[in-house]
Write a protein that holds these residues in place. Structure first.
Motif, mmCIF file in Angstrom:
data_model
loop_
_atom_site.group_PDB
_atom_site.id
_atom_site.type_symbol
_atom_site.label_atom_id
_atom_site.label_comp_id
_atom_site.label_asym_id
_atom_site.label_seq_id
_atom_site.Cartn_x
_atom_site.Cartn_y
_atom_site.Cartn_z
ATOM 1 N N ARG A 147 -6.636 7.490 -0.828
ATOM 2 C CA ARG A 147 -5.231 7.916 -0.852
ATOM 3 C C ARG A 147 -4.603 7.900 0.544
ATOM 4 O O ARG A 147 -4.800 6.938 1.282
ATOM 5 C CB ARG A 147 -5.120 9.306 -1.493
ATOM 6 C CG ARG A 147 -5.695 9.413 -2.903
ATOM 7 C CD ARG A 147 -4.903 8.611 -3.907
ATOM 8 N NE ARG A 147 -3.519 9.095 -3.956
ATOM 9 C CZ ARG A 147 -2.545 8.454 -4.598
ATOM 10 N NH1 ARG A 147 -2.810 7.308 -5.215
ATOM 11 N NH2 ARG A 147 -1.318 8.930 -4.611
ATOM 12 N N TRP A 148 -3.885 8.975 0.915
ATOM 13 C CA TRP A 148 -3.153 8.969 2.190
ATOM 14 C C TRP A 148 -4.089 8.946 3.388
ATOM 15 O O TRP A 148 -3.779 8.342 4.411
ATOM 16 C CB TRP A 148 -2.237 10.186 2.261
ATOM 17 C CG TRP A 148 -1.058 10.075 1.341
ATOM 18 C CD1 TRP A 148 -0.896 10.667 0.128
ATOM 19 C CD2 TRP A 148 0.118 9.288 1.566
ATOM 20 N NE1 TRP A 148 0.299 10.319 -0.437
ATOM 21 C CE2 TRP A 148 0.956 9.471 0.428
ATOM 22 C CE3 TRP A 148 0.547 8.464 2.584
ATOM 23 C CZ2 TRP A 148 2.189 8.849 0.305
ATOM 24 C CZ3 TRP A 148 1.788 7.836 2.468
ATOM 25 C CH2 TRP A 148 2.588 8.031 1.344
ATOM 26 N N PRO A 181 0.818 -1.227 0.000
ATOM 27 C CA PRO A 181 0.000 0.000 0.000
ATOM 28 C C PRO A 181 0.843 1.264 0.000
ATOM 29 O O PRO A 181 0.523 2.240 -0.700
ATOM 30 C CB PRO A 181 -0.831 -0.124 1.285
ATOM 31 C CG PRO A 181 -0.818 -1.559 1.628
ATOM 32 C CD PRO A 181 0.487 -2.082 1.160
ATOM 33 N N PHE A 196 -5.071 5.409 3.808
ATOM 34 C CA PHE A 196 -3.978 4.610 4.382
ATOM 35 C C PHE A 196 -3.893 4.823 5.892
ATOM 36 O O PHE A 196 -3.740 3.856 6.659
ATOM 37 C CB PHE A 196 -2.664 4.994 3.703
ATOM 38 C CG PHE A 196 -1.473 4.225 4.186
ATOM 39 C CD1 PHE A 196 -1.329 2.885 3.881
ATOM 40 C CD2 PHE A 196 -0.498 4.853 4.946
ATOM 41 C CE1 PHE A 196 -0.230 2.167 4.331
ATOM 42 C CE2 PHE A 196 0.610 4.144 5.396
ATOM 43 C CZ PHE A 196 0.748 2.802 5.081
ATOM 44 N N LEU A 245 1.040 4.227 -3.039
ATOM 45 C CA LEU A 245 0.817 5.667 -2.854
ATOM 46 C C LEU A 245 1.987 6.477 -3.380
ATOM 47 O O LEU A 245 1.811 7.526 -4.020
ATOM 48 C CB LEU A 245 0.571 5.963 -1.374
ATOM 49 C CG LEU A 245 -0.756 5.461 -0.798
ATOM 50 C CD1 LEU A 245 -0.788 5.680 0.713
ATOM 51 C CD2 LEU A 245 -1.934 6.171 -1.456
ATOM 52 N N CYS A 289 -8.026 0.731 0.964
ATOM 53 C CA CYS A 289 -8.216 2.066 1.560
ATOM 54 C C CYS A 289 -7.356 3.102 0.855
ATOM 55 O O CYS A 289 -7.795 4.237 0.610
ATOM 56 C CB CYS A 289 -7.887 2.029 3.055
ATOM 57 S SG CYS A 289 -9.059 1.099 4.056
ATOM 58 N N ALA A 290 -6.113 2.709 0.529
ATOM 59 C CA ALA A 290 -5.216 3.642 -0.159
ATOM 60 C C ALA A 290 -5.711 3.950 -1.569
ATOM 61 O O ALA A 290 -5.558 5.078 -2.060
ATOM 62 C CB ALA A 290 -3.804 3.061 -0.200
#
Length: 467
Positions: A415-416, A297, A419, A301, A410-411
């Motif tokens: 995105r962040w 993950p 995460f 990103l 989730c990422a």
């Protein structure tokens, strides 16, 4: 003709399946001057021992001066493990477990003679727990042989093996094994109560059936609720630390209780090397498990955010073009790795090497040339696949895999922020996991115990006994 004796034999024939089951043997004989009958499962009978015991009983001139079966047992039965039983259902259960039932005319109940020999394999080293040094034996499917392997290592009167019979239908033997005075009494009481009240009708899958019956209901939590071992030396070390073992008949896997997350970081090879080397291995294992969860993950990103990567970190970027989106590639390879694992379980040993080479070619060169995958995906997923072997617990390996895939999803979506929320979710799952027994899944972090934490993180030298 003694009708009560004949009726008793007929009822036992029906109950034990004489004539219905080809492996159930019954034999009519005389003990002294009275009729008798015995029942035994043919696959369990230890012929020489049983013949000597029957020969001794048949040599009795008369039973007139023997008032009951207890007196007969004391005077003429030579088998060490023998007793009387007046409960017909209990006697039938013991016969199915391997004992020989002998009923004598004129006496209530019957004699139960333990003249059995279980079919079992040799105590060879388990494939999943090999060591460079140390003993090379392992538990087998017989609970009696497993108990003997522990007795051989711990010759202490404090070693206690307490039998509990579970399941109304299977009547499976389970043993609580602990050192008296060192094991937690409260924990022992909880385990006894859980085993006796477990809603188990049949122990079909051995240790997994019992684990699911006594574990708290948390189907959504992937973290394992117990640890297993097939090595007697691991079980012995656990006992000496004050832990409790659960030995289950018909399986070589022994449960180690209590359990916590950091205990999965321990491995038997740590103790067959010097303390410094063992500590190094534990630290490496801990960081590998952490990287196993977050590496794909986190790389996704970074690789999909080129503006945030400046030299010398630009090597993390994807260099080539591909026909499949990067996120889908990662998820696809996760599934393909599991497919290869499942296929290898059903592959004959003679074809195992060929199958591994074929799988590597398909996932490697062919997939890259067809532009399905980029080389970077294969590199990171290869690390993930190899790092799974650093974790000796199969269940914990899949818990890390499911958490990694959830973090990746989730990422991809948030995105962040996704995460970060995924990491919080993983920590919450760890904190709320309810093991079968113990102070908590994150113990000794929550509640904090510095001494216990040091013993789990550092491999300390063996203590000297000054008593």
């Amino acid at each position: 003709m003694n009708r009560p004796f004949a009726e008793k034999c007929r009822q036992l024939d029906d109950l034990l399946g004489v004539g219905r089951c080809f492996d159930m043997v019954s034999r009519e004989l005389y003990v002294g001057d009275r009729r008798a009958k015995l029942w035994v499962v043919n696959g369990y009978a230890k012929d020489l021992l049983l013949e000597r015991a029957v020969e001794k009983l048949q040599a009795i001139p008369t039973l007139a001066d023997i008032p009951d079966l207890d007196a007969l047992l004391r005077r003429y039965v030579t088998i060490c493990d023998a007793g009387t039983c007046c409960d017909r259902m209990q006697a039938a259960s013991d016969v199915f477990a391997g004992k020989t039932l002998l009923v004598v005319e004129g006496y209530d109940g019957g004699l139960l003679l333990d003249a059995k020999e279980y079919p079992t394999r040799s105590v060879q080293e388990p494939d999943s727990g090999k060591v460079l040094r140390g003993s090379h034996d392992g538990f087998v499917e017989s609970i009696m042989e497993n108990a003997a392997l522990l007795r051989r290592r711990i010759r202490d009167p404090a070693l206690t093996l307490e039998r509990v019979r579970v399941s109304r239908r299977s009547q499976c033997d389970v043993a609580l094994c602990y050192l008296e005075g060192r094991a937690d009494r409260k924990l022992l009481s909880q385990l006894r109560e859980k085993l006796r009240s477990a809603p188990i009708r049949s122990v079909a899958m051995s240790q997994e059936t019992i684990a699911e019956a006594i574990a708290p209901r948390q189907w959504y939590n992937p973290f394992p609720k117990t640890r297993y071992t097939e090595r007697p030396d691991v079980a012995t070390a656990s006992l000496m630390e004050g832990n409790i073992l659960l030995l289950i008949d018909n399986t070589p896997a022994v449960m180690l209780l209590p359990v916590s997350l950091l205990r999965f970081n321990e491995e038997i090879n740590d103790y067959y090397f010097p303390p410094l080397v063992g500590t190094y291995l534990r630290i490496i294992r801990f960081f590998v498990m952490l990287l196993n969860v977050i590496i794909t993950p986190l790389w996704y990103l970074l690789a999909t955010d080129p503006a945030g990567l400046t030299p010398p970190w630009d090597f993390l970027l994807v260099q080539g073009d591909c026909a499949v989106p990067l996120a889908l590639q990662l998820l696809l390879v996760e599934l393909l790795v599991d497919v290869l694992k499942l296929a290898s379980l059903n592959t004959p040993d003679a074809l195992g090497n060929s199958f591994s080479m074929l799988g590597a070619l398909i996932l490697g060169d062919f997939a890259v040339q067809s532009r399905w995958l980029v080389p970077e995906v294969l590199v990171y997923m290869a690390f993930v696949a190899v790092s799974n072997f650093a974790q000796h617990s199969f269940e914990m390996g899949y818990a890390c895999k499911l958490c990694r895939m959830a973090l990746l999803l989730c990422a991809i979506t948030l995105r962040w922020w996704g995460f970060a929320l995924g990491l919080v979710g993983v920590l919450v799952l760890m904190a709320t996991a309810k093991p079968i027994a113990g102070r908590g899944y994150l113990y000794p972090l929550l509640p904090f115990d510095g001494k216990a934490l040091r013993s789990l993180l550092l491999r300390r030298p063996a203590k000297k006994d000054n008593t």
